[in-house]
Design an enzyme around this catalytic site. Structure first.
Site, short mmCIF file in Angstrom:
data_model
loop_
_atom_site.label_atom_id
_atom_site.label_comp_id
_atom_site.label_asym_id
_atom_site.label_seq_id
_atom_site.Cartn_x
_atom_site.Cartn_y
_atom_site.Cartn_z
N ALA A 63 36.75 36.55 39.85
CA ALA A 63 37.95 35.72 39.84
C ALA A 63 39.08 36.26 38.96
O ALA A 63 40.24 36.33 39.38
CB ALA A 63 37.58 34.29 39.42
N GLN A 200 25.93 42.01 42.87
CA GLN A 200 26.85 42.22 41.73
C GLN A 200 26.09 42.27 40.41
O GLN A 200 26.53 42.93 39.47
CB GLN A 200 27.89 41.09 41.67
CG GLN A 200 28.93 41.13 42.76
CD GLN A 200 28.56 40.22 43.92
OE1 GLN A 200 27.38 39.99 44.18
NE2 GLN A 200 29.55 39.70 44.62
N ASP A 241 34.42 30.61 39.68
CA ASP A 241 35.51 31.03 40.57
C ASP A 241 36.56 29.94 40.71
O ASP A 241 37.74 30.22 40.91
CB ASP A 241 34.92 31.43 41.92
CG ASP A 241 34.13 32.71 41.77
OD1 ASP A 241 34.74 33.79 41.87
OD2 ASP A 241 32.93 32.65 41.44
N ASN A 251 30.79 28.82 41.90
CA ASN A 251 30.49 30.17 41.41
C ASN A 251 29.61 30.85 42.46
O ASN A 251 29.25 30.25 43.48
CB ASN A 251 29.77 30.10 40.05
CG ASN A 251 29.71 31.45 39.36
OD1 ASN A 251 30.73 32.12 39.22
ND2 ASN A 251 28.53 31.89 38.96
#
Ligand code: MRU
Length: 357
Positions: A63, A200, A241, A251
């Site tokens: 974000a 990620q 986010d 999120n």
């Protein structure tokens, strides 16, 4: 708060300091996150359309980093715009930038701020884009300082996805307290959820922690309950986010599952995010748009072959379909606290409104 009193180093690769995203002239420079951890390369975005592609294809992601990039994309549009009626050109660019990814609040925070400044002048809009990136660094650093107070020597901390330096311009949100704690000499161990499908955690968070020499291990996404039920996790810190005005948090997909398990085993569950991630127009998490991404991200994985090539291979049953919601919403009830640049707050409307006063 004096930012210089805290010993936290700027993020480095091979001993050189890099920001995740920066702008010089009309070029936006981005760490190419799709190539990490196998290759460290800088992507050069020459115009706002390139920057849109970079956000959409996740060359830049997270974000905070998306927000800074969106601000710079607006600045590029201002530079590209004709002198006459430049706002019309920039308004169209704004719509394109906002269509890249729907969930990260920071993207819209940045496009709106730059657009409002651009009503004064082109120069003012470009200046605000740089300000947003600088504020992003300062906010992340303050989050680290506040969050560090929660971390005791010897703590085992679990995190989900990448809310580190790569998800911001520098330092990160969820990883920032971990970096401060490590710099203060606290002995910590970080459990890194791998975060399928884009991994990620396994790729980016693990790479960041390795760069900083912080002891860590990558955890299969489904191992959280096992570890928490065995008392192996002292706290969880995740990023965000978008945060609704009642404290519900969107999120990375899988965050909600972790929060349920954390509550079950009395593990404190913290969210770290700056005020630019809060969306007071969203009354609850139900108002947050959840991005649905391509099924290919689930069906295929990209990795390094023995020959040193980066290749994409099918890892699922050929012909099967997949669904790929990129985020979920963790209701406020599951969250112990939100670590912001203004302090640690409870996830409720009163405390959230207070930090915006
Ligand atoms: O889809 P991404 O990689 O852009 O997802 C964003 C995230 O990295 C996370 O959800 C993160 O925890 C919050 S943003 C730093």
């Amino acid at each position: 708060m004096n930012l210089t009193t805290y010993n936290i180093l700027k993020m480095r690769v091979n001993n050189k300091h890099y920001l995740t995203v920066w702008m010089e002239g009309k070029t936006v420079y981005l760490i190419e996150q799709n190539l990490l951890p196998f290759k460290f390369q800088i992507y050069k975005s020459k115009n706002y359309k390139d920057s849109c592609v970079a956000i959409k294809t996740m060359i830049v992601r997270g974000a905070g980093a998306i927000g800074a990039t969106a601000g710079f994309a607006m600045a590029q549009a201002l530079i590209e715009a004709p002198e006459k009626n430049y706002l019309k050109f920039v308004e169209k660019a704004k719509r394109e930038i906002e269509a890249t990814r729907p969930t990260a609040r920071n993207l819209f925070y940045a496009t709106n701020r730059v657009f409002n400044a651009a009503k004064i002048s082109k120069q003012e809009g470009i200046k605000i884009a740089q300000d947003i990136a600088e504020e992003n660094i300062k906010d992340a650093k303050k989050i680290g300082m506040f969050g560090n107070k929660l971390i005791k020597d010897g703590y085992n901390i679990e995190t989900h996805c990448n809310a580190g330096w790569l998800g911001f311009v520098d330092y990160g949100s969820a990883l920032s307290p971990i970096y401060v704690a490590n710099n203060e000499g606290k002995k910590i161990f970080v459990y890194v959820d791998e975060t399928r499908p884009r991994s990620q955690g396994a790729r980016l968070t693990a790479w960041e922690l390795k760069n900083e020499n912080i002891p860590h291990a990558i955890l299969p996404d489904n191992a959280g309950a096992y570890l928490m039920s065995n008392g192996k996790i002292d706290m969880m810190i995740v990023g965000a986010d978008r945060i609704a005005s009642n404290g519900d948090v969107a999120n990375k997909i899988g965050t909600f599952e972790k929060a349920i398990i954390a509550q079950k085993f009395n593990v404190p569950f913290y969210v770290a995010a700056p005020c630019s991630t809060f969306d007071l127009d969203c009354k609850t998490g139900n108002d947050i748009i959840i991005e649905q991404r391509s099924e290919d991200e689930v069906l295929y994985q990209t990795g390094l072959t023995k020959n040193g090539n980066i290749e994409k291979i099918l890892v699922c049953s050929p012909g099967s379909k997949a669904i790929n919601p990129a985020f979920d919403v963790t209701p406020a009830d599951y969250i112990t606290g939100i670590i912001t640049e203004k302090g640690i707050i409870k996830p409720n409307i009163d405390e959230i409104e207070k930090i915006f006063k």
